[in-house]
Design a protein around this motif. Structure first.
Motif, PDB file in Angstrom:
ATOM      1  N   PRO A  99       4.386 -15.079  45.757  1.00 63.72           N
ATOM      2  CA  PRO A  99       4.339 -14.217  44.326  1.00 63.72           C
ATOM      3  C   PRO A  99       4.886 -13.210  43.815  1.00 63.72           C
ATOM      4  CG  PRO A  99       2.589 -14.555  47.029  1.00 63.72           C
ATOM      5  CD  PRO A  99       3.276 -14.852  46.844  1.00 63.72           C
ATOM      6  N   GLN A 100       4.318 -13.268  42.778  1.00 64.53           N
ATOM      7  CA  GLN A 100       5.831 -12.247  41.932  1.00 64.53           C
ATOM      8  C   GLN A 100       5.244 -10.804  42.895  1.00 64.53           C
ATOM      9  OE1 GLN A 100       4.395 -12.447  38.013  1.00 64.53           O
ATOM     10  NE2 GLN A 100       4.865 -14.831  37.407  1.00 64.53           N
ATOM     11  N   SER A 101       5.697 -10.054  42.898  1.00 65.64           N
ATOM     12  CA  SER A 101       6.645  -8.915  43.251  1.00 65.64           C
ATOM     13  C   SER A 101       5.346  -7.797  42.069  1.00 65.64           C
ATOM     14  CB  SER A 101       7.671  -7.819  43.567  1.00 65.64           C
ATOM     15  OG  SER A 101       7.921  -7.897  41.913  1.00 65.64           O
ATOM     16  N   SER A 102       5.095  -6.440  42.340  1.00 64.24           N
ATOM     17  CA  SER A 102       4.731  -5.591  41.541  1.00 64.24           C
ATOM     18  C   SER A 102       5.886  -5.769  40.483  1.00 64.24           C
ATOM     19  CB  SER A 102       4.453  -4.303  41.970  1.00 64.24           C
ATOM     20  OG  SER A 102       5.236  -3.832  42.860  1.00 64.24           O
ATOM     21  N   SER A 103       5.643  -4.767  39.246  1.00 67.84           N
ATOM     22  CA  SER A 103       5.983  -4.445  38.652  1.00 67.84           C
ATOM     23  C   SER A 103       6.929  -2.894  38.825  1.00 67.84           C
ATOM     24  CB  SER A 103       5.897  -4.821  37.225  1.00 67.84           C
ATOM     25  OG  SER A 103       5.220  -5.522  36.732  1.00 67.84           O
ATOM     26  N   VAL A 104       8.351  -2.786  38.037  1.00 68.08           N
ATOM     27  CA  VAL A 104       8.822  -1.046  37.853  1.00 68.08           C
ATOM     28  C   VAL A 104       9.067  -1.648  36.713  1.00 68.08           C
ATOM     29  CG1 VAL A 104       9.682  -1.425  40.082  1.00 68.08           C
ATOM     30  CG2 VAL A 104      11.275  -2.547  39.096  1.00 68.08           C
ATOM     31  N   HIS A 105       9.447  -0.118  35.728  1.00 66.54           N
ATOM     32  CA  HIS A 105       9.264   0.382  34.641  1.00 66.54           C
ATOM     33  C   HIS A 105      10.083   0.985  34.786  1.00 66.54           C
ATOM     34  CE1 HIS A 105       8.404   0.121  30.163  1.00 66.54           C
ATOM     35  NE2 HIS A 105       8.340   1.300  30.494  1.00 66.54           N
ATOM     36  N   PHE A 106      11.399   0.893  33.119  1.00 61.85           N
ATOM     37  CA  PHE A 106      12.040   2.639  33.075  1.00 61.85           C
ATOM     38  C   PHE A 106      11.907   1.636  32.115  1.00 61.85           C
ATOM     39  CE2 PHE A 106      15.467  -1.244  34.443  1.00 61.85           C
ATOM     40  CZ  PHE A 106      15.827  -0.560  32.824  1.00 61.85           C
ATOM     41  N   SER A 107      12.244   3.274  31.066  1.00 64.59           N
ATOM     42  CA  SER A 107      12.680   3.325  29.908  1.00 64.59           C
ATOM     43  C   SER A 107      13.997   4.292  29.482  1.00 64.59           C
ATOM     44  CB  SER A 107      11.756   4.309  29.395  1.00 64.59           C
ATOM     45  OG  SER A 107      11.979   5.630  29.656  1.00 64.59           O
ATOM     46  N   VAL A 108      15.239   3.844  29.139  1.00 66.66           N
ATOM     47  CA  VAL A 108      16.191   4.699  28.389  1.00 66.66           C
ATOM     48  C   VAL A 108      16.259   5.665  27.449  1.00 66.66           C
ATOM     49  CG1 VAL A 108      18.675   4.050  27.359  1.00 66.66           C
ATOM     50  CG2 VAL A 108      17.598   1.879  28.629  1.00 66.66           C
TER      51      VAL A 108
END
Length: 772
Positions: free
Chosen positions: A180-189
């Motif tokens: 299954p797909q992992s959970s998502s991680v998010h970052f902003s620059v």
């Protein structure tokens, strides 16, 4: 029976979770009886289904627990169950890939140009696969081999912003599987600019016409920007380039007063960024006058008629001013020129008592300025009396009805006064003349509890003066009760239904109280009057189990007192069951008592009897066969009979009984009875043939004679019981009078009492055959 054929119908033996798996189990030969087919996993039965044909299909939806080695068998159910041997086996592998873990470093917000690592990992036995990292927007996709992989972006830009997830792929037995797909991680620059620093020189208050410098600075890699200095009122705004800038006001005026802050701006990759506002700095334009100093001589308390000097002083370059001394009440005000002035009160009276302060005033450039007020000084006109001493006997805790003495004393030149003893609550007040006085409370009660202080009073020149309060002494009135004793009978363990007594006692002069027996769990409380009390449980049950303690309570002068809690005693309720007895009973057939126990003829019925001495009503018996519980029946009159309608070889083995009762709602089991070893023997087939028949006939005559004698003596036919009786079997063959040979199965039951010489309890068996 022949071994069945076991076939995997599904195309793959390696499957993923949720995939369908089918097997076919087929018996080798058709039959008119519908067989039952059994599916086994790792030797354990997992499914049984009937079929009207010679084969059956088993279907499974694969889960991780379904992995293993599968085989099948079939059985027919008649008077007895007949089961085939197991088929050959087939291995099923279930590939279950867990959700991968994903981590981001640094998290959430990333500085422009910084390195970002995204780590994907999975814990699985199916190694050798690869991870794919995918940006949700689809603009980034990268694959690396391994079960723990780190994807790196060395210098992030704004295009890298967004959410990412990872997925693990592996190949097992030529089949591809995806996790299954992992959970998502998010970052902003972002371009993170720190809050600038701001410095003011000079700080806060600036002398009119003086130069003021405001310096703004920032520590950042993003150089090439500019600073803007802004006055909060909006009347001043100036911008300069650089990361360290000083804004100067050459000659400050009152219009420059106020708060200022600065902000740094820069441009990165065609995007504008601004720092947070710096903290604010504030200054005011003044002609600074320091706070004057003030001193009093003598300090604080002044004896009536004495001289008092109050001195005011200031250190400043603005000389030529004047001091004003002001009494806070407004009844005194005096002004003198100079920067160091002494105001004198030659003979103080009570009207001079109070607070005083001084203030310096000067005129600069036609503008008047005043210094802050000096601190205030205070003096009172007194006749000084010292703090009295106070002592208590006995100290702190006093037993109800005891005598208490409180002594007050003072050392002073002003004799002839009196002492007042005062209870803080105000309920007691007594006055006696003298400078050393003892106040007595002959029999203290609870109303006397509390704190006491004393005060000395004297009249001087028709004015009354009082000393300070002495320190307070405190005592409490108590009724001291000792810790009760507690005893349990019987101690530790009590048999269910038995009587249990708990005795509580205390030795004290405060009789007439009550004892409370309490259970720690709070489910039981009982109260009885007296200082030695017994609490009884006539028929103890399991609800009475637990820890108990007792406490003594009594009432003295309208107040309740409780003793400390006693030690705890524990009631534990048990049920002791006796070992049951086991015996064998034969019905309508024969058995032989061999050296290892009774032998039962195959095909005949027999019973096993379990019994026990009466202790508790009801209950049930478990019949244990070769160490495992085979059957369970309820007890009737403390016994039960396990009936076996047709003996077979599967019944051969060791039997024992276990008695079980359930009481409130615990379940108790007796020890196992002694073992009863039962053997099963095949029936003796009749002998056919004239030669054998002739031999049997010669033996038949003494057998008939023997049976006749047994009949005459009227021996009672019986099986062997616990009283030592046995049953013998006699088998005979005789020829009919017409000369034809027929096999006859004769049963002759001979019961006899075991002799005292036979200690082993065995009886002899007689086998006879007679020929015509």
């Amino acid at each position: 029976m022949q071994r069945p054929t076991f076939t995997l119908i599904s195309s793959h033996s390696v499957v993923s979770a949720g995939e369908a798996v089918q097997f076919r189990c087929a018996s080798p030969n058709p039959t008119c009886i519908s067989p039952a087919f059994h599916l086994y996993r790792n030797g354990t039965l997992v499914k049984t289904q009937s079929s009207t044909s010679k084969s059956s299909i088993f279907s499974l939806t694969a889960a991780s627990s379904d992995q293993g080695q599968y085989s099948c068998g079939y059985s027919y159910q008649g008077k007895s169950s007949i089961t085939s041997p197991r088929s050959s086996s087939t291995d099923i592998t279930v590939v279950t890939l867990p959700i991968p873990r994903i981590s981001l470093r640094p998290i959430k917000k990333v500085a422009w140009g910084e390195k970002v690592d995204i780590t994907c990992s999975v814990e699985t036995q199916f190694t050798g696969g690869s991870f794919t990292l995918i940006q949700n927007s689809g603009s980034f996709r990268e694959t690396k081999s391994g079960t723990s992989v780190t994807f790196s972006s060395p210098k992030v830009d704004f295009v890298h912003e967004g959410s990412y997830y990872c997925q693990y792929q592996t190949r097992v037995s030529s089949r591809d599987f995806n996790s299954p797909q992992s959970s998502s991680v998010h970052f902003s620059v972002e371009v993170t600019l720190p809050a600038p620093s701001i410095f003011l020189c000079p700080t806060k208050e600036v002398t009119w016409g003086e130069k003021v410098d405001i310096t703004c600075s920032v520590e950042t890699q993003f150089t090439g920007g500019s600073f803007t200095l802004i006055q909060n009122s909006g009347s001043f705004r100036e911008t300069k380039s650089g990361t360290l800038v000083t804004f100067s006001l050459p000659k400050v005026d009152f219009v420059h007063e106020g708060s200022y802050y600065c902000q740094y701006q820069t441009r990165v990759s065609s995007r504008d960024f601004s720092s947070p506002h710096s903290s604010s700095v504030n200054f005011s334009v003044i002609v600074p006058l320091p706070r004057p100093g003030i001193s009093l001589h003598p300090t604080k308390e002044v004896t009536w008629g004495e001289q008092v000097d109050i001195t005011c002083s200031v250190e400043t370059k603005f000389t030529g001013g004047s001091f004003t001394l002001i009494q806070n009440s407004g009844s005194f005000r005096e002004t003198k020129n100079g920067t160091l002035i002494t105001f004198s009160l030659t003979e103080v009276d009570f009207v001079h008592e109070g607070f005083y302060y001084c203030q310096y005033r000067i005129s600069v450039s036609s503008r008047d300025f005043s210094s802050p007020h000096s601190r205030s000084i205070n003096f009172s006109v007194v006749v000084p009396l010292p703090t009295p001493s106070i002592s208590l006997h006995p100290t702190k805790e006093v037993t109800w009805g005891e005598k208490v003495d409180i002594t007050c004393s003072v050392e002073t030149q002003f004799t002839g006064g009196s002492f007042t003893l005062i209870q803080n609550s105000g309920s007691f007040r007594e006055t006696k003349s003298g400078s050393s006085i003892t106040f007595s409370l002959p029999k203290v009660d609870f109303v006397h509890e509390g704190s006491y202080y004393c005060q000395y009073q004297i009249s001087v020149s028709r004015r009354d003066f009082s000393s300070p309060h002495s320190r307070s002494v405190n005592f409490s009135v108590v009724v001291i009760l000792p810790t009760p004793s507690i005893f349990l009978s019987p101690t530790k363990e009590a048999t269910w239904g038995e009587k249990v007594d708990i005795t509580c006692s205390v030795e004290t002069k405060f009789t007439g109280g009550t004892f409370t027996l309490m259970k720690h769990s709070g489910s039981y409380t009982e109260i009885k009057n007296g200082n030695s009390v017994t609490f009884s449980f006539p028929e103890v049950d399991f609800i009475h189990e637990g820890f108990y303690y007792c406490q003594y309570q009594t009432r003295v002068s309208g107040r309740d007192f409780s003793s400390p809690q006693s030690n705890s005693v524990n009631i534990s309720v048990i049920v002791n069951l006796l070992e049951p007895k086991i015996s064998l009973k034969h019905i309508g057939g024969w058995f032989y008592w061999g050296q290892e126990g009774p032998e039962v003829t195959r095909g005949q019925s027999f019973s096993i009897i379990c019994s026990t001495k009466p202790q508790y009503p009801g209950g049930s018996f478990h019949l244990e066969f070769s160490g495992s519980r085979a059957r369970t029946q309820s007890a009737v009159d403390h016994s039960t009979t396990f009936f076996f309608p047709e003996a077979d070889f599967v019944h051969q083995g060791n039997y024992s009984c276990v008695y079980e009762v359930t009481a409130s709602p615990h379940t108790f089991n007796s020890p196992s009875s002694e073992l009863l070893a039962v053997s099963v023997k095949a029936s003796l087939a009749p002998f056919i043939g004239s030669g054998v028949a002739a031999g049997l006939l010669l033996i038949l005559v003494p057998i008939i004679y023997f049976m006749k004698r047994c009949t005459e003596k009227k021996y009672q036919m019986a099986m062997m019981t616990d009283d030592g009786h046995c049953m013998d079997n006699v088998y005979g063959i005789y020829a009919m009078a017409n000369g034809d040979n027929e096999d006859v199965h004769m049963n002759a039951e001979t019961a006899f009492t075991q002799t005292e010489e036979k200690d082993d309890g065995n009886c002899n068996n007689v086998y006879a055959s007679t020929q015509k």
